[in-house]
Design an enzyme around this catalytic site. Structure first.
Site, PDB file in Angstrom:
ATOM      1  N   GLU A   1      45.752 121.685  17.811  1.00 19.92           N
ATOM      2  CA  GLU A   1      45.677 120.825  16.636  1.00 19.92           C
ATOM      3  C   GLU A   1      46.503 121.371  15.477  1.00 19.92           C
ATOM      4  O   GLU A   1      46.735 122.561  15.390  1.00 19.92           O
ATOM      5  CB  GLU A   1      44.242 120.777  16.095  1.00 19.92           C
ATOM      6  CG  GLU A   1      43.195 120.556  17.117  1.00 19.92           C
ATOM      7  CD  GLU A   1      41.797 120.764  16.531  1.00 19.92           C
ATOM      8  OE1 GLU A   1      40.855 120.668  17.308  1.00 19.92           O
ATOM      9  OE2 GLU A   1      41.658 121.018  15.328  1.00 19.92           O
TER      10      GLU A   1
ATOM     11  N   ASN B   1      32.326 124.842   7.565  1.00 21.88           N
ATOM     12  CA  ASN B   1      32.252 123.544   8.231  1.00 21.88           C
ATOM     13  C   ASN B   1      31.266 123.643   9.377  1.00 21.88           C
ATOM     14  O   ASN B   1      31.530 124.326  10.352  1.00 21.88           O
ATOM     15  CB  ASN B   1      33.615 123.166   8.798  1.00 21.88           C
ATOM     16  CG  ASN B   1      34.541 122.693   7.708  1.00 21.88           C
ATOM     17  OD1 ASN B   1      34.271 121.704   7.041  1.00 21.88           O
ATOM     18  ND2 ASN B   1      35.622 123.429   7.511  1.00 21.88           N
TER      19      ASN B   1
ATOM     20  N   CYS C   1      38.989 123.337  11.779  1.00 16.93           N
ATOM     21  CA  CYS C   1      38.786 124.454  12.684  1.00 16.93           C
ATOM     22  C   CYS C   1      38.435 124.116  14.128  1.00 16.93           C
ATOM     23  O   CYS C   1      37.327 124.346  14.582  1.00 16.93           O
ATOM     24  CB  CYS C   1      37.683 125.344  12.141  1.00 16.93           C
ATOM     25  SG  CYS C   1      37.921 125.726  10.441  1.00 16.93           S
TER      26      CYS C   1
END
Ligand code: SAH
Length: 349
Positions: free
Chosen positions: A89, A287, A330
């Site tokens: 990503e 997160n 992440c």
């Protein structure tokens, strides 16, 4: 065959000399590839046919693919499919000072940090330099705008894939490559000490960020297994050396985890640990992910932690959050994709 997007200009010069051509050709090729964005040697009209052919035998222009994209107002998250079917990503963020991209350096990660989604999935392989360069090229092509800064903070531990990451940095920093200034490139590491020393010796002007996340070695051992190999005390020593040698300020990253590392005593301990060092602390809202128990520290706790550090004379900021509502954080997009694939795989077996 090598991928053209993964070779540095100086390696290309050496290659050209080997095939009996001239060094300056490398600059011409870089202009074709990174400025004019051609994708074959036959389009490089100032290069003779026989050299074009030799180059075409050696280098491919093969690209990775954008598999998925999710966006909100200031963030775009890309899932890339690599040639071998693996996924990584990158996240594009729009700041008032320009566009920055967070790139991945490995497929998965072996560092096994307790709070991290990418680490849960383990490393499959290193990314090659061209796969990192292409994350930037593909996103620039997608948005038709230039990216001005790069953080190597996506999936993977960059210093665990040292050579590829160094080539990547050299290519994107090259004035004839994507020309991203060294001071606009940040490498984030969990603290592989010998590699930090190697990095120091490269004399690059890039920014170094250290994922610290704990003010003492006992807690860091629990959160980050790398601390058992390279304990906090030694890490602090090498950071001091790095600052001394490069005269560059180092960023200390500190994720705020509820009831784990967010109390006053720990803030005081962190301030004492960093006292007098040319660093600044970046407090990062955690997160939360579905698979991991840790919770995000409350706003109130983060503010208190911030105030304590400030009072003790430590430079500190709280990281602005991007894209937590689009899984931008992440490793979550890849993790989802891998998860879906595993489920499908099991169903069809
Ligand atoms: N391996 C490198 C770079 C990739 S991780 C490193 O450890 O620095 C990039 C940053 O994101 C690290 O500081 C990491 O600790 C942090 N991180 C990992 N999971 C996170 C999460 N769920 N929320 C917020 N930050 C996270």
């Amino acid at each position: 065959m090598m991928n053209i997007y993964g070779i540095t200009r100086s390696d290309l010069e050496n290659f050209l000399l080997l095939i009996g051509d001239k060094k300056f050709r490398a600059t011409q090729i870089f202009e074709w590839v990174y400025e004019k964005k051609v994708s074959s040697f036959s389009e490089m009209s100032n290069i003779k046919k026989n050299i074009q052919d030799k180059l075409a035998d050696m280098f491919s222009f093969e690209k990775i693919k954008i598999k998925k994209k999710q966006e909100d107002k200031l963030t775009k998250k890309y899932l890339f499919e690599l040639e071998d079917g693996n996924y990584v990503e990158a996240v594009l963020m729009e700041h008032d000072y320009g566009l920055s991209i967070c790139v991945s350096s490995e497929v998965g990660c072996n560092m096994g940090c307790a709070f991290c989604e990418s680490g849960r999935l383990k490393k499959v392989r290193d990314l090659k330099a061209h796969e990192m360069v292409q994350q930037i090229l593909l996103v620039e092509e997608d948005i038709q705008k230039r990216i001005s800064s790069v953080v190597i903070m996506g999936i993977g531990e960059p210093l665990d894939n040292y050579d590829n990451v160094m080539s990547f940095i050299k290519i994107i920093n090259d004035a004839k490559g994507t020309a991203i200034g060294a001071r606009h490139i940040t490498l984030s590491t969990c603290g592989i000490i010998p590699k930090i020393r190697d990095l120091m010796a490269e004399e690059l002007q890039i920014n170094l960020a250290i994922s610290l996340h704990a003010p003492n070695t006992q807690l860091r051992n629990k959160l980050m297994p790398i601390n058992k190999a390279y304990p906090l005390k030694d890490l602090i020593e090498v950071i001091k050396e790095y600052i001394e040698k490069t005269n560059r300020r180092v960023t200390i990253e500190y994720i705020m985890l509820k009831d784990i590392n967010d109390n006053e005593t720990q803030a005081v301990e962190l301030a004492a640990l960093l006292k007098g060092m040319m660093v600044y602390v970046n407090l990062i809202p955690y997160n939360e992910t579905n698979h991991i128990e840790f919770k995000r520290a409350s706003k109130d706790k983060v503010m208190k932690f911030y105030d304590t550090l400030k009072k003790k004379g430590i430079n500190v900021t709280i990281r602005k959050e991007f894209g937590s509502n689009i899984d931008a954080a992440c490793g979550q997009l890849r993790s989802k994709e891998v998860w879906y694939e595993n489920i499908l795989f099991n169903w069809f077996r």
